[in-house]
Design an enzyme around this catalytic site. Structure first.
Site, PDB file in Angstrom:
ATOM      1  N   ASP A  13      -6.200  13.684 -25.848  1.00 23.64           N
ATOM      2  CA  ASP A  13      -6.224  12.027 -25.345  1.00 23.64           C
ATOM      3  C   ASP A  13      -5.789  11.235 -25.717  1.00 23.64           C
ATOM      4  O   ASP A  13      -6.440  10.997 -27.286  1.00 23.64           O
ATOM      5  CB  ASP A  13      -7.963  12.276 -25.299  1.00 23.64           C
ATOM      6  CG  ASP A  13      -8.520  10.368 -24.487  1.00 23.64           C
ATOM      7  OD1 ASP A  13      -7.333   9.876 -23.664  1.00 23.64           O
ATOM      8  OD2 ASP A  13      -9.842  10.969 -23.853  1.00 23.64           O
TER       9      ASP A  13
ATOM     10  N   ARG B 124      -2.089  -2.363 -18.038  1.00 24.39           N
ATOM     11  CA  ARG B 124      -3.324  -1.950 -18.192  1.00 24.39           C
ATOM     12  C   ARG B 124      -3.919  -1.074 -17.725  1.00 24.39           C
ATOM     13  O   ARG B 124      -3.180  -1.081 -16.603  1.00 24.39           O
ATOM     14  CB  ARG B 124      -5.216  -3.012 -18.054  1.00 24.39           C
ATOM     15  CG  ARG B 124      -4.868  -3.503 -19.369  1.00 24.39           C
ATOM     16  CD  ARG B 124      -6.628  -4.672 -19.229  1.00 24.39           C
ATOM     17  NE  ARG B 124      -7.171  -3.090 -19.698  1.00 24.39           N
ATOM     18  CZ  ARG B 124      -7.379  -3.164 -20.681  1.00 24.39           C
ATOM     19  NH1 ARG B 124      -7.829  -3.513 -22.030  1.00 24.39           N
ATOM     20  NH2 ARG B 124      -8.997  -1.706 -20.411  1.00 24.39           N
TER      21      ARG B 124
ATOM     22  N   TYR C 180       0.734  -1.257  -0.376  1.00 24.04           N
ATOM     23  CA  TYR C 180      -0.076   0.266   0.122  1.00 24.04           C
ATOM     24  C   TYR C 180       0.793   1.401   0.194  1.00 24.04           C
ATOM     25  O   TYR C 180       1.031   1.766   0.897  1.00 24.04           O
ATOM     26  CB  TYR C 180      -0.549   0.166   0.858  1.00 24.04           C
ATOM     27  CG  TYR C 180      -2.163   0.372   0.645  1.00 24.04           C
ATOM     28  CD1 TYR C 180      -2.409   1.739   0.233  1.00 24.04           C
ATOM     29  CD2 TYR C 180      -3.308  -0.332   1.524  1.00 24.04           C
ATOM     30  CE1 TYR C 180      -3.760   2.211  -0.353  1.00 24.04           C
ATOM     31  CE2 TYR C 180      -4.868   0.400   1.220  1.00 24.04           C
ATOM     32  CZ  TYR C 180      -4.893   1.606   0.347  1.00 24.04           C
ATOM     33  OH  TYR C 180      -6.279   2.084   0.359  1.00 24.04           O
TER      34      TYR C 180
ATOM     35  N   THR D 209      -3.638   6.074 -22.272  1.00 20.80           N
ATOM     36  CA  THR D 209      -3.056   4.570 -21.232  1.00 20.80           C
ATOM     37  C   THR D 209      -1.738   4.204 -21.711  1.00 20.80           C
ATOM     38  O   THR D 209      -0.528   4.756 -22.722  1.00 20.80           O
ATOM     39  CB  THR D 209      -4.382   3.736 -22.055  1.00 20.80           C
ATOM     40  OG1 THR D 209      -4.233   3.745 -23.749  1.00 20.80           O
ATOM     41  CG2 THR D 209      -5.511   4.053 -21.788  1.00 20.80           C
TER      42      THR D 209
ATOM     43  N   GLU E 161       0.240   5.187  -0.806  1.00 18.31           N
ATOM     44  CA  GLU E 161      -0.772   6.482  -1.172  1.00 18.31           C
ATOM     45  C   GLU E 161       0.113   7.771  -0.732  1.00 18.31           C
ATOM     46  O   GLU E 161       1.327   7.135   0.117  1.00 18.31           O
ATOM     47  CB  GLU E 161      -1.650   6.262   0.095  1.00 18.31           C
ATOM     48  CG  GLU E 161      -3.008   5.460  -0.009  1.00 18.31           C
ATOM     49  CD  GLU E 161      -4.458   6.763   1.347  1.00 18.31           C
ATOM     50  OE1 GLU E 161      -3.603   6.903   1.991  1.00 18.31           O
ATOM     51  OE2 GLU E 161      -5.367   5.876   1.178  1.00 18.31           O
TER      52      GLU E 161
ATOM     53  N   LYS F 163      -2.886  -0.625 -25.046  1.00 25.23           N
ATOM     54  CA  LYS F 163      -2.799  -0.271 -26.647  1.00 25.23           C
ATOM     55  C   LYS F 163      -1.332  -0.583 -27.610  1.00 25.23           C
ATOM     56  O   LYS F 163      -0.721  -1.725 -27.297  1.00 25.23           O
ATOM     57  CB  LYS F 163      -3.382   0.851 -26.923  1.00 25.23           C
ATOM     58  CG  LYS F 163      -5.110   1.084 -26.425  1.00 25.23           C
ATOM     59  CD  LYS F 163      -5.442   2.459 -26.699  1.00 25.23           C
ATOM     60  CE  LYS F 163      -6.949   2.862 -25.976  1.00 25.23           C
ATOM     61  NZ  LYS F 163      -6.642   2.736 -24.348  1.00 25.23           N
TER      62      LYS F 163
END
Length: 420
Positions: A212, A247, A66, A238, A68, A241
């Site tokens: 984008d 991903r 974890y 992303t 953060e 692709k």
């Protein structure tokens, strides 16, 4: 020559981790999906095959951590090594794309766009973006999406004669509506946007420019497509692709907006970072910086151009008359069926792709891409072969014959996505 990647797994129970052997239901799913990917041809424009190194990072112990916050400023202890992984990912991304700052934490492309809006906009602001019927993404103003609920979107479209972006309309709409931001980018536009012109229009009306670039980002990394980085205030993308990574999402920007973008990702729109995915992104950025990836990216485009020309010769109506990218959009109606029927027939033959909106009112076409096929090592010769299989599958009203399916199976077998 096409550039291929090697596989991480062989589809047998012996090669599955021990935990999965204890869960035969999930093991069957994994083995079945491995077989499906190997036995059919993946032409979905948003999909690709990652390298073994990317998959290894995804399945690493970093999945347990974890973290953060950001490197050097975490809300949890024990983050020294994941800090190093994130720093490596950021450094590789900025070097690869020539950007001042990179945020590698977004969980997806949509998460990246959400954070970009959060950094630059306030609810109710006007945004100019490519209309949904003309290739815009859900995050470009769909009423079912946060973008359409929180912001006032105005859509620009394509010239009905050429299928190209109507830049005169972009300028006219910007002058009329004075948007807070202009978004350039599409999920089904097969040509390169004119980023310099978008920048000019944005400057004229005092708008931010958001690119984008989810689809072309891998081509940009390989030098096979122009980059929006010198022109856009924020670039969203992303990491899968054509880029061939895990991903996930990515945001690039200048130093002036770096703090706003980082705070928009965490803590405003996301919690803990997925550190295994960030490590996998770092691996992918490193792979994309290699000369072999540039050869791959250019082969993706060469394959798409050959496939588009072959489909056009077979009678498909190819949008814009071809492509400059990995994307092809075509209307199968001249051959008989509508897009959804054609997609079903193609799927039955083992040719897996999507449908998408066409500029014509209510129209739909088929959308396909060559990234995954090129990763498998296919070249122009195979693209012509695939176009012929497309035509035979689409023309058969009772579904593709066993012979067509067998030929697809044989072609897939010659180019397995993962060796071994």
């Amino acid at each position: 020559m096409p550039v291929s990647t090697a596989p991480p797994l062989t589809p047998t129970y012996a090669d599955l981790p021990a935990l999965l052997r204890q869960d035969p239901e999930i093991a069957e799913v994994l083995l079945g999906e491995s077989a499906r990917q190997s036995d059919t041809l993946q032409l979905i424009a948003a999909e690709n095959f990652t390298s073994p190194a990317v998959l290894a990072a995804l399945g690493s112990p970093l999945a347990n951590k974890y973290a953060e916050g950001y490197p050097g400023a975490r809300h949890h202890g024990g983050c020294e090594l994941v800090d190093a992984a994130e720093r490596i990912a950021r450094e590789r991304a900025t070097a690869l794309f020539g950007a001042d700052h990179a945020n590698v934490q977004p969980h997806s492309g949509s998460s990246a766009v959400l954070a970009a809006y959060a950094a630059l906009l306030r609810p109710g602001d006007t945004v100019l973006a490519q209309g949904l019927a003309h290739g815009g993404h859900l995050t470009h103003g769909s009423p079912a999406n946060f973008s359409g609920r929180w912001f006032d979107f105005v859509g620009y479209g394509l010239d009905p004669r050429t299928g190209l972006i109507d830049y005169a309309q972009v300028r006219a709409l910007a002058r009329e509506h004075r948007p807070r931001a202009i978004v350039c980018g599409s999920i089904s536009y097969p040509r390169h946007p004119d980023y310099a012109l978008f920048r000019e229009v944005a400057d004229e009306v005092g708008a931010y420019l958001i690119a984008d670039a989810a689809h072309p980002m891998g081509l940009i990394a390989g030098g096979a497509a122009p980059s929006p980085v010198p022109y856009a205030d924020v670039v969203c993308a992303t990491t899968h692709k054509v880029l061939r990574g895990p991903r996930g999402g990515l945001i690039l920007c200048g130093e002036r907006l770096a703090d706003r973008v980082d705070r928009a990702v965490f803590p405003f729109t996301q919690g803990g970072a997925q550190m295994n995915t960030i490590a996998a992104k770092a691996v992918a950025f490193g792979e994309a910086a290699a000369p072999a990836f540039a050869a791959y990216a250019h082969q993706v485009v060469a394959n798409a151009r050959v496939l588009a020309a072959a489909l056009d010769a077979e009678g498909f109506a190819v949008l814009t008359g071809g492509t400059d990218t990995h994307l092809i959009v075509a209307d199968p109606f001249p051959l008989g069926p509508d897009a959804r029927t054609a997609r079903g027939r193609l799927a039955s033959a083992g040719l897996v792709l999507d449908t998408c909106a066409l500029p014509q009112a209510g129209g739909r076409g088929i959308r396909l891409g060559t990234a995954a096929l090129t990763t498998q090592g296919m070249g122009e010769r195979e693209m012509a072969e695939i176009a012929a299989l497309f035509t035979r599958a689409v023309r058969e009203p009772d579904g593709p014959s066993r012979r067509v399916r067998a030929e697809v199976h044989e072609l897939a077998g010659r180019f397995p996505p993962y060796q071994g």
